[in-house]
Design a protein around this motif. Structure first.
Motif, PDB file in Angstrom:
ATOM      1  N   GLY A 115     -10.994  -6.927   8.262  1.00 48.84           N
ATOM      2  CA  GLY A 115     -12.385  -6.643   7.957  1.00 48.84           C
ATOM      3  C   GLY A 115     -12.714  -5.174   7.797  1.00 48.84           C
ATOM      4  N   GLN A 116     -11.814  -4.290   8.251  1.00 51.12           N
ATOM      5  CA  GLN A 116     -12.107  -2.856   8.211  1.00 51.12           C
ATOM      6  C   GLN A 116     -11.236  -2.074   7.235  1.00 51.12           C
ATOM      7  OE1 GLN A 116     -13.262  -0.966  12.177  1.00 51.12           O
ATOM      8  NE2 GLN A 116     -11.884  -2.602  12.834  1.00 51.12           N
ATOM      9  N   LEU A 117     -10.217  -2.704   6.684  1.00 57.34           N
ATOM     10  CA  LEU A 117      -9.305  -2.017   5.781  1.00 57.34           C
ATOM     11  C   LEU A 117      -9.375  -2.643   4.394  1.00 57.34           C
ATOM     12  CD1 LEU A 117      -6.236  -1.606   8.162  1.00 57.34           C
ATOM     13  CD2 LEU A 117      -8.019   0.075   7.639  1.00 57.34           C
ATOM     14  N   THR A 118      -9.430  -1.817   3.375  1.00 58.05           N
ATOM     15  CA  THR A 118      -9.612  -2.310   2.009  1.00 58.05           C
ATOM     16  C   THR A 118      -8.313  -2.710   1.335  1.00 58.05           C
ATOM     17  OG1 THR A 118      -9.370  -0.101   1.036  1.00 58.05           O
ATOM     18  CG2 THR A 118     -11.593  -0.761   1.741  1.00 58.05           C
ATOM     19  N   GLY A 119      -7.172  -2.260   1.852  1.00 56.66           N
ATOM     20  CA  GLY A 119      -5.894  -2.480   1.178  1.00 56.66           C
ATOM     21  C   GLY A 119      -5.580  -1.413   0.158  1.00 56.66           C
ATOM     22  N   HIS A 120      -6.533  -0.519  -0.126  1.00 55.76           N
ATOM     23  CA  HIS A 120      -6.295   0.577  -1.063  1.00 55.76           C
ATOM     24  C   HIS A 120      -5.707   1.765  -0.309  1.00 55.76           C
ATOM     25  CE1 HIS A 120      -9.857  -1.336  -3.340  1.00 55.76           C
ATOM     26  NE2 HIS A 120      -8.705  -1.801  -3.819  1.00 55.76           N
ATOM     27  N   PRO A 121      -4.616   2.337  -0.799  1.00 52.31           N
ATOM     28  CA  PRO A 121      -4.010   3.490  -0.111  1.00 52.31           C
ATOM     29  C   PRO A 121      -4.999   4.653  -0.007  1.00 52.31           C
ATOM     30  CG  PRO A 121      -2.542   2.609  -1.795  1.00 52.31           C
ATOM     31  CD  PRO A 121      -3.856   1.940  -2.006  1.00 52.31           C
ATOM     32  N   ARG A 122      -4.971   5.322   1.126  1.00 57.29           N
ATOM     33  CA  ARG A 122      -5.838   6.479   1.332  1.00 57.29           C
ATOM     34  C   ARG A 122      -5.056   7.747   1.001  1.00 57.29           C
ATOM     35  NH1 ARG A 122     -10.585   7.785   3.719  1.00 57.29           N
ATOM     36  NH2 ARG A 122     -10.767   9.815   4.780  1.00 57.29           N
TER      37      ARG A 122
END
Length: 341
Positions: free
Chosen positions: A266-273
């Motif tokens: 629920g808190q992580l988008t899966g897009h690399p930062r």
């Protein structure tokens, strides 16, 4: 001493962006002169100028790191010299880090705690040093649903908000004991669409996001204004806040296991930062950053009910009756099982 304008004066910390900026706008719209505290001076000055132009109020920008007790005291003194007596003090400023505890340094954890928890302590101290002598005033501390039910990846933030809740309750009892007409409120917020998800320190390797449902910062600002004007003890904003608190009362162990998985998703988008993204944990991020984050498409600008003291007591009574009913049913089943032996 009341200022010549006869307007009430509200001081808001964290007013450069996010909920603090929206709260400053809400108080200005309601006719308050406002003092804005935050670290980044240029953004803060622009915010003050916008409020003056839009609402014809006095707005004073006071660059301040709320983790510095002496700086907070100096800011309060300046506000009262230049604007007049502070009627409402709102503690909004926060800083956090998204990461499992194993990836957080003691230095970073300490800094997040200093801003998010001690910033509210120092603000309350500075406010009370003035409000006590006048026997009037309101303080609003901004809490979170995560002050009652912690979630993974936010141990620093959750720990600080738990501390804010305990601190606020203790101070409230002291004010009652002393017979003072100074009120302190706690407003627990749900997920809010603010810039924190882009500029908070992040050690997860992925972009962070708020846990749905998400509300616009103006919704939180209206709740804060309501708490200040109506002197509410506690205010829960949104069904999601209530559900989190009640679920932890009923089945905390089950919730631990659920959040071990859903709390990450629920808190992580899966897009690399990107590794070079600046964060505001130890220094402000420059630039024109407003109240909103990047989740306007899904964020709600209304529909978040306010649960005040009366509602909270009724909800807790209902929960207590439900738990009692479950306990009675379980005891009855045990008696029936024994009678069959």
């Amino acid at each position: 001493m009341r200022t010549t304008s006869q307007r009430k004066i509200a001081l808001i910390t964290g007013a450069g962006a996010g909920v603090g900026r929206a709260a400053a706008q809400a108080f200005a719209r309601a006719g308050y002169d406002v003092a804005l505290l935050s670290r980044e001076p240029e953004r803060l000055a622009r915010a003050a100028a916008q409020l003056q132009a839009a609402y014809s109020v006095r707005a004073l920008a006071v660059p301040t790191d709320v983790a510095d007790a002496q700086a907070v005291e100096a800011a309060a003194a300046r506000v009262e010299r230049e604007l007049g007596d502070i009627d409402v003090w709102v503690n909004v400023a926060m800083a956090t880090i998204f990461a499992p505890l194993s990836s957080i340094s003691p230095h970073d954890f300490e800094r997040a705690t200093q801003v998010t928890y001690l910033g509210q302590v120092y603000g309350t101290m500075a406010a009370l040093a003035r409000m006590r002598t006048r026997n009037r005033g309101a303080i609003v501390n901004v809490g979170s649903a995560l002050a009652s039910r912690a979630i993974p990846l936010q141990s620093a933030y959750c720990g600080a908000k738990f501390a804010v809740r305990g601190f606020t309750d203790a101070v409230r009892s002291e004010l009652i004991h002393d017979g003072l007409d100074v009120h302190i409120s706690l407003v627990d917020l749900p997920a809010i669409n603010t810039p924190q998800f882009d500029w908070a320190a992040n050690r997860t390797g992925q972009d962070a996001r708020p846990v749905a449902p998400v509300y616009e910062p103006e919704v939180a600002a209206r709740a804060i204004l309501f708490a200040a004007q109506h002197r509410r003890r506690t205010l829960w904003l949104g069904w999601s806040t209530v559900r989190a608190i009640i679920a932890d009362l009923i089945a905390p162990g089950l919730l631990d296991r659920y959040l071990a998985h859903a709390g990450y998703r629920g808190q992580l988008t899966g897009h690399p930062r990107a590794p070079d993204v600046p964060d505001n944990l130890h220094a402000p991020v420059p630039g024109e950053i407003g109240a909103h984050g990047r989740f306007d498409r899904e964020a709600r600008n209304g529909g978040a009910p306010l649960f005040t003291d009366r509602h909270v007591h009724a909800l807790m009574g209902g929960v207590a009756m439900g738990v009692f009913g479950v306990a009675l049913a379980f005891a009855r089943l045990r008696r029936q099982a024994r009678s069959r032996r």
